[in-house]
Scaffold this motif. Structure first.
Motif, PDB file in Angstrom:
ATOM      1  N   CYS A   1      12.091   1.987  -2.277  1.00 45.17           N
ATOM      2  CA  CYS A   1      11.637   3.282  -1.769  1.00 45.17           C
ATOM      3  C   CYS A   1      12.352   4.403  -2.524  1.00 45.17           C
ATOM      4  O   CYS A   1      13.502   4.724  -2.218  1.00 45.17           O
ATOM      5  CB  CYS A   1      11.918   3.399  -0.273  1.00 45.17           C
TER       6      CYS A   1
ATOM      7  N   LYS B   1       6.360   6.532  -4.892  1.00 45.54           N
ATOM      8  CA  LYS B   1       7.301   6.338  -3.781  1.00 45.54           C
ATOM      9  C   LYS B   1       7.646   4.870  -3.553  1.00 45.54           C
ATOM     10  O   LYS B   1       8.685   4.545  -3.008  1.00 45.54           O
ATOM     11  CB  LYS B   1       6.720   6.926  -2.486  1.00 45.54           C
TER      12      LYS B   1
ATOM     13  N   CYS C   1       8.020   1.693  -1.691  1.00 48.93           N
ATOM     14  CA  CYS C   1       8.114   1.343  -0.262  1.00 48.93           C
ATOM     15  C   CYS C   1       7.092   0.282   0.135  1.00 48.93           C
ATOM     16  O   CYS C   1       6.200   0.529   0.937  1.00 48.93           O
ATOM     17  CB  CYS C   1       7.967   2.588   0.609  1.00 48.93           C
ATOM     18  N   PHE C   2       7.217  -0.881  -0.464  1.00 46.22           N
ATOM     19  CA  PHE C   2       6.434  -2.028  -0.028  1.00 46.22           C
ATOM     20  C   PHE C   2       7.324  -3.262  -0.136  1.00 46.22           C
ATOM     21  O   PHE C   2       8.326  -3.246  -0.862  1.00 46.22           O
ATOM     22  CB  PHE C   2       5.157  -2.184  -0.866  1.00 46.22           C
TER      23      PHE C   2
ATOM     24  N   TYR D   1      10.905  -4.251  -0.524  1.00 48.30           N
ATOM     25  CA  TYR D   1      11.644  -2.997  -0.386  1.00 48.30           C
ATOM     26  C   TYR D   1      12.910  -2.944  -1.254  1.00 48.30           C
ATOM     27  O   TYR D   1      13.969  -2.520  -0.814  1.00 48.30           O
ATOM     28  CB  TYR D   1      12.006  -2.742   1.073  1.00 48.30           C
TER      29      TYR D   1
ATOM     30  N   ARG E   1       1.856   0.350   9.658  1.00 54.79           N
ATOM     31  CA  ARG E   1       1.528   1.190   8.507  1.00 54.79           C
ATOM     32  C   ARG E   1       1.245   2.614   8.977  1.00 54.79           C
ATOM     33  O   ARG E   1       0.480   2.842   9.915  1.00 54.79           O
ATOM     34  CB  ARG E   1       0.311   0.645   7.768  1.00 54.79           C
TER      35      ARG E   1
ATOM     36  N   GLU F   1      -1.339   8.805   0.970  1.00 59.14           N
ATOM     37  CA  GLU F   1      -0.176   7.936   0.819  1.00 59.14           C
ATOM     38  C   GLU F   1      -0.044   7.089   2.077  1.00 59.14           C
ATOM     39  O   GLU F   1      -0.467   7.490   3.160  1.00 59.14           O
ATOM     40  CB  GLU F   1       1.104   8.736   0.563  1.00 59.14           C
TER      41      GLU F   1
ATOM     42  N   VAL G   1       2.676   4.004   3.979  1.00 60.68           N
ATOM     43  CA  VAL G   1       3.945   3.282   3.960  1.00 60.68           C
ATOM     44  C   VAL G   1       3.938   2.233   5.062  1.00 60.68           C
ATOM     45  O   VAL G   1       3.588   2.530   6.209  1.00 60.68           O
ATOM     46  CB  VAL G   1       5.135   4.243   4.171  1.00 60.68           C
ATOM     47  N   ASP G   2       4.324   1.012   4.718  1.00 59.99           N
ATOM     48  CA  ASP G   2       4.522  -0.040   5.708  1.00 59.99           C
ATOM     49  C   ASP G   2       5.982  -0.004   6.135  1.00 59.99           C
ATOM     50  O   ASP G   2       6.892  -0.177   5.314  1.00 59.99           O
ATOM     51  CB  ASP G   2       4.189  -1.412   5.116  1.00 59.99           C
TER      52      ASP G   2
ATOM     53  N   VAL H   1       9.498   7.574   9.331  1.00 60.78           N
ATOM     54  CA  VAL H   1       9.295   7.560   7.886  1.00 60.78           C
ATOM     55  C   VAL H   1       9.176   8.990   7.379  1.00 60.78           C
ATOM     56  O   VAL H   1       8.642   9.864   8.063  1.00 60.78           O
ATOM     57  CB  VAL H   1       8.021   6.754   7.517  1.00 60.78           C
TER      58      VAL H   1
ATOM     59  N   LEU I   1       7.512  11.447   4.731  1.00 61.63           N
ATOM     60  CA  LEU I   1       6.341  11.544   3.860  1.00 61.63           C
ATOM     61  C   LEU I   1       6.282  12.952   3.269  1.00 61.63           C
ATOM     62  O   LEU I   1       7.139  13.784   3.515  1.00 61.63           O
ATOM     63  CB  LEU I   1       5.068  11.228   4.637  1.00 61.63           C
TER      64      LEU I   1
END
Length: 237
Positions: free
Chosen positions: A51, A63, A65-66, A69, A139, A164, A166-167, A175, A177
């Protein structure tokens, strides 16, 4: 944009880059070598879903972030250390000046930067238990848009500006953003004259094929988002 390393793996690829950097030292500018090493090192993390928070990292790799991580294997950690050793030998800055300049320079035509904001989730106890027991993740998806300017009574379109998603890692309920750039020319096509924002929250469908959550949404001007609070419960709860 995510940088995914091709070939036999991040270890071999970055090793090739670092070895090549040794060969360049005699002919290339030190700044160019440091930039190449910085990109090679961070590409390993990008490939593993790190991330990125810095503007330089996001400009180069997105970004991220999957999963996983940014968690590296021992071979990848060793590879990163080898590149760091080369950077130390070359007396490279933590972030080369060329990277800083590229990250800060606006693209032609100008951009509108969406202010950063926080999405804070509140999960019902049943939802918390279901996610924890199953390993399913949540998510958070952000859609930036605007209404198309009407040229006739029949015009009622919507302009997609950016998005966008994010999980969230298991147990995480907040989170950051925003901070993304949207072309000013696209923003000017909207009747609002600014990016609007829609936030949706649902399960990532990594364990269950269908969404498990019934969540609220946020819809409004992106610049006024600040801290968004969204409550979620299990569908049918």
């Amino acid at each position: 944009m995510r940088c995914i390393l091709a070939g036999p793996g991040a270890f071999a690829t970055a090793m090739a880059v670092s070895l090549a950097a040794f060969a360049w030292i005699g002919a290339a500018k030190a700044a160019d070598v440091c930039e190449a090493l910085w990109r090679a090192r961070n590409a390993i993390f990008a490939n593993k879903g790190y991330c990125f928070e810095s503007p330089e990292g996001q400009a180069a790799f997105g970004k991220g972030c999957f999963p996983p991580y940014g968690k590296l294997t021992r071979a990848e950690e060793a590879d990163v250390q080898r590149i760091k050793d080369v950077e130390a030998h070359q007396r490279c800055a933590a972030t080369p000046s060329g990277i800083m300049g590229a990250a800060m320079a606006p693209p032609p035509g100008g951009v509108r930067v969406v202010p950063k904001y926080v999405v804070q989730l509140t999960l019902s106890r049943a939802a918390q238990n279901k996610l924890a027991q199953s390993g399913e993740t949540v998510r958070v998806a952000a859609f930036y848009y605007g209404s198309a300017m009407k040229h006739s009574a029949d015009d009622d379109g919507e302009i997609a500006l950016a998005n966008e998603a994010v999980d969230l890692p298991s147990g995480t309920t907040a989170v950051n953003l925003g901070g993304i750039s949207i072309a000013e020319a696209d923003v000017r096509k909207t009747s609002e004259g600014q990016p609007m924002l829609l936030i949706n929250v649902y399960t990532s469908r990594k364990v269950f094929p269908d969404n498990l959550l019934d969540c609220g949404i946020y819809q409004g001007a992106a610049a006024q988002a600040g801290q968004i609070e969204i409550s979620c419960k299990l569908i049918g709860e």
